[in-house]
Write an enzyme that holds these catalytic residues in place. Structure first.
Site, PDB file in Angstrom:
ATOM      1  N   GLN A  50     -15.030 -23.791 -12.541  1.00 58.43           N
ATOM      2  CA  GLN A  50     -14.644 -22.407 -12.766  1.00 58.43           C
ATOM      3  C   GLN A  50     -13.190 -22.177 -12.359  1.00 58.43           C
ATOM      4  O   GLN A  50     -12.719 -22.715 -11.369  1.00 58.43           O
ATOM      5  CB  GLN A  50     -15.562 -21.476 -11.969  1.00 58.43           C
ATOM      6  CG  GLN A  50     -15.578 -20.061 -12.486  1.00 58.43           C
ATOM      7  CD  GLN A  50     -16.717 -19.254 -11.896  1.00 58.43           C
ATOM      8  OE1 GLN A  50     -17.727 -19.823 -11.478  1.00 58.43           O
ATOM      9  NE2 GLN A  50     -16.582 -17.954 -11.852  1.00 58.43           N
ATOM     10  N   SER A 108     -17.564 -28.871  -8.873  1.00 60.10           N
ATOM     11  CA  SER A 108     -18.468 -27.722  -8.733  1.00 60.10           C
ATOM     12  C   SER A 108     -19.294 -27.542 -10.009  1.00 60.10           C
ATOM     13  O   SER A 108     -20.105 -28.384 -10.359  1.00 60.10           O
ATOM     14  CB  SER A 108     -17.668 -26.466  -8.387  1.00 60.10           C
ATOM     15  OG  SER A 108     -18.521 -25.390  -8.086  1.00 60.10           O
ATOM     16  N   LEU A 109     -19.058 -26.458 -10.759  1.00 60.30           N
ATOM     17  CA  LEU A 109     -19.748 -26.247 -12.030  1.00 60.30           C
ATOM     18  C   LEU A 109     -19.648 -27.481 -12.929  1.00 60.30           C
ATOM     19  O   LEU A 109     -20.586 -27.826 -13.638  1.00 60.30           O
ATOM     20  CB  LEU A 109     -19.130 -25.039 -12.743  1.00 60.30           C
ATOM     21  CG  LEU A 109     -19.394 -24.968 -14.247  1.00 60.30           C
ATOM     22  CD1 LEU A 109     -20.818 -24.518 -14.507  1.00 60.30           C
ATOM     23  CD2 LEU A 109     -18.376 -24.099 -14.941  1.00 60.30           C
ATOM     24  N   ARG A 140     -27.242 -19.609 -13.069  1.00 66.03           N
ATOM     25  CA  ARG A 140     -26.564 -19.938 -11.805  1.00 66.03           C
ATOM     26  C   ARG A 140     -25.453 -18.941 -11.518  1.00 66.03           C
ATOM     27  O   ARG A 140     -25.293 -18.455 -10.397  1.00 66.03           O
ATOM     28  CB  ARG A 140     -26.006 -21.357 -11.900  1.00 66.03           C
ATOM     29  CG  ARG A 140     -25.227 -21.858 -10.676  1.00 66.03           C
ATOM     30  CD  ARG A 140     -24.738 -23.275 -10.959  1.00 66.03           C
ATOM     31  NE  ARG A 140     -24.039 -23.903  -9.851  1.00 66.03           N
ATOM     32  CZ  ARG A 140     -22.717 -23.912  -9.694  1.00 66.03           C
ATOM     33  NH1 ARG A 140     -21.948 -23.295 -10.588  1.00 66.03           N
ATOM     34  NH2 ARG A 140     -22.153 -24.535  -8.666  1.00 66.03           N
ATOM     35  N   HIS A 156     -19.571 -21.908  -2.328  1.00 69.78           N
ATOM     36  CA  HIS A 156     -19.618 -23.123  -1.506  1.00 69.78           C
ATOM     37  C   HIS A 156     -19.502 -22.819  -0.012  1.00 69.78           C
ATOM     38  O   HIS A 156     -18.906 -23.579   0.744  1.00 69.78           O
ATOM     39  CB  HIS A 156     -18.554 -24.132  -1.951  1.00 69.78           C
ATOM     40  CG  HIS A 156     -18.754 -24.602  -3.350  1.00 69.78           C
ATOM     41  ND1 HIS A 156     -19.803 -25.425  -3.708  1.00 69.78           N
ATOM     42  CD2 HIS A 156     -18.065 -24.345  -4.488  1.00 69.78           C
ATOM     43  CE1 HIS A 156     -19.742 -25.651  -5.007  1.00 69.78           C
ATOM     44  NE2 HIS A 156     -18.707 -25.002  -5.503  1.00 69.78           N
ATOM     45  N   GLN A 172     -25.530 -27.951  -3.432  1.00 63.73           N
ATOM     46  CA  GLN A 172     -24.142 -27.807  -3.863  1.00 63.73           C
ATOM     47  C   GLN A 172     -23.660 -26.370  -3.769  1.00 63.73           C
ATOM     48  O   GLN A 172     -22.488 -26.106  -3.500  1.00 63.73           O
ATOM     49  CB  GLN A 172     -24.004 -28.324  -5.304  1.00 63.73           C
ATOM     50  CG  GLN A 172     -22.570 -28.517  -5.769  1.00 63.73           C
ATOM     51  CD  GLN A 172     -22.343 -27.955  -7.149  1.00 63.73           C
ATOM     52  OE1 GLN A 172     -22.493 -26.760  -7.378  1.00 63.73           O
ATOM     53  NE2 GLN A 172     -21.969 -28.817  -8.081  1.00 63.73           N
TER      54      GLN A 172
END
Length: 313
Positions: free
Chosen positions: A11, A91-92, A116, A200, A249
């Site tokens: 992102q 991440s994503l 999500r 996170h 995560q």
């Protein structure tokens, strides 16, 4: 045969117009975009191509848009015979890596990250949490400053991107106060990030609990190609472990620097950033300056990779 690693952006890399050139050039990309629109019940394609930017930037839209764009490009590369030996995502981007590795079906993944994104948006009140990039301090120095912070606010390490670039995440007040202390400790710059939540960090735990329920209903398979997980920076192929780490995560730091270091140790010939932008390619160069990198985000950038990949080693 050349050995390449695929890495997929997360992102923040979204931009209105991304994917349009690939959509126009490849029928298989158009088919995938059309299937995603049908599965989501709205035209993600129109939002990607026309905006507005404010809507595309919303987490619940940015996440499926970035994933759809990346997996479509991956599909084109694999149609041309370019297959990675390992994958990872930021991440994503880990979801795109899992699609490329055969652990998730593309449309299932699009629906999953749309959900999500909604859960992440809802996990903490808008405007109450934030993130900041810390430049020029080591992980140890940042951890020490956070541990000495005696306030009641939550601040955690969020992204360990490359030497001298680490992101912190937490409550808005906590991040602002720790940012001041990090500047006093010698940080070159501490840059607030334009994000809608404390991603996170421990503040995402409520989202992870809800997400785990939905993930258990998704068909996650063993990966055909090893994926390096954000949480552990280790390769994983087992479906049960993949599910467990995807839940963790959400509230754990992204250990991307360690993942890139592992790729270097595996002696891959090149690292290919598959998706919009060149953020990850920049991180690669900070970890290993001489590592060959490619960024593939449109038809023009497909060709140089194909030419190099098909050269005799």
């Amino acid at each position: 045969m050349k050995h390449v690693a695929f890495v997929f952006p997360g992102q923040g890399s979204q931009e209105v117009g991304m994917g349009k050139a690939m959509y126009d050039a490849y029928p298989s990309v158009k088919k995938l975009f059309d299937e995603a629109d049908e599965a989501l019940g709205f035209s993600l394609t129109k939002l990607m191509f026309e905006g507005p930017s404010e809507e595309l930037t919303k987490t619940e839209n940015a996440q499926p848009a970035l994933l759809l764009n990346s997996v479509a490009i991956n599909q084109v590369l694999q149609e041309h015979g370019v297959k990675p030996v390992v994958t990872a995502g930021h991440s994503l981007g880990e979801y795109s890596a899992l699609v490329a590795s055969g652990a998730l079906e593309p449309i299932e993944a699009v629906k999953l990250v749309n959900l999500r994104g909604k859960l992440m948006e809802e996990a903490y009140p808008t405007g109450k949490g934030t993130m900041a990039a810390v430049l020029g301090l080591s992980q140890e120095e940042i951890e020490r400053t956070i541990s000495e912070f005696d306030g009641e606010e939550t601040v955690d390490l969020a992204n360990i991107n490359c030497p001298g670039q680490i992101v912190i995440s937490g409550t808005k007040e906590g991040v602002e106060k720790v940012s001041e202390k990090l500047s006093e400790a010698g940080a070159k710059r501490v840059l607030p990030l334009n994000v809608s939540g404390p991603f996170h960090s421990r503040l995402m735990k409520p989202a992870s609990d809800d997400f785990a329920k939905h993930l258990s209903e998704t068909d996650v398979r063993d990966a055909d190609i090893p994926v390096y997980a954000n949480v552990t920076a280790d390769e994983v192929t087992d479906a049960a472990t993949i599910e467990k780490l995807l839940v963790e995560q959400l509230y754990s730091p992204v250990r991307f620097q360690e993942i890139l270091e592992a790729f270097v140790e595996k002696d891959v010939d090149a690292i290919v950033e598959v998706g919009h932008g060149k953020v990850l390619s920049g991180l690669v160069r900070k970890v290993k300056r001489r590592m060959k990198t490619f960024n593939v985000q449109d038809p023009a950038s497909v060709e140089p990779l194909l030419e190099w990949y098909k050269e005799e080693s």
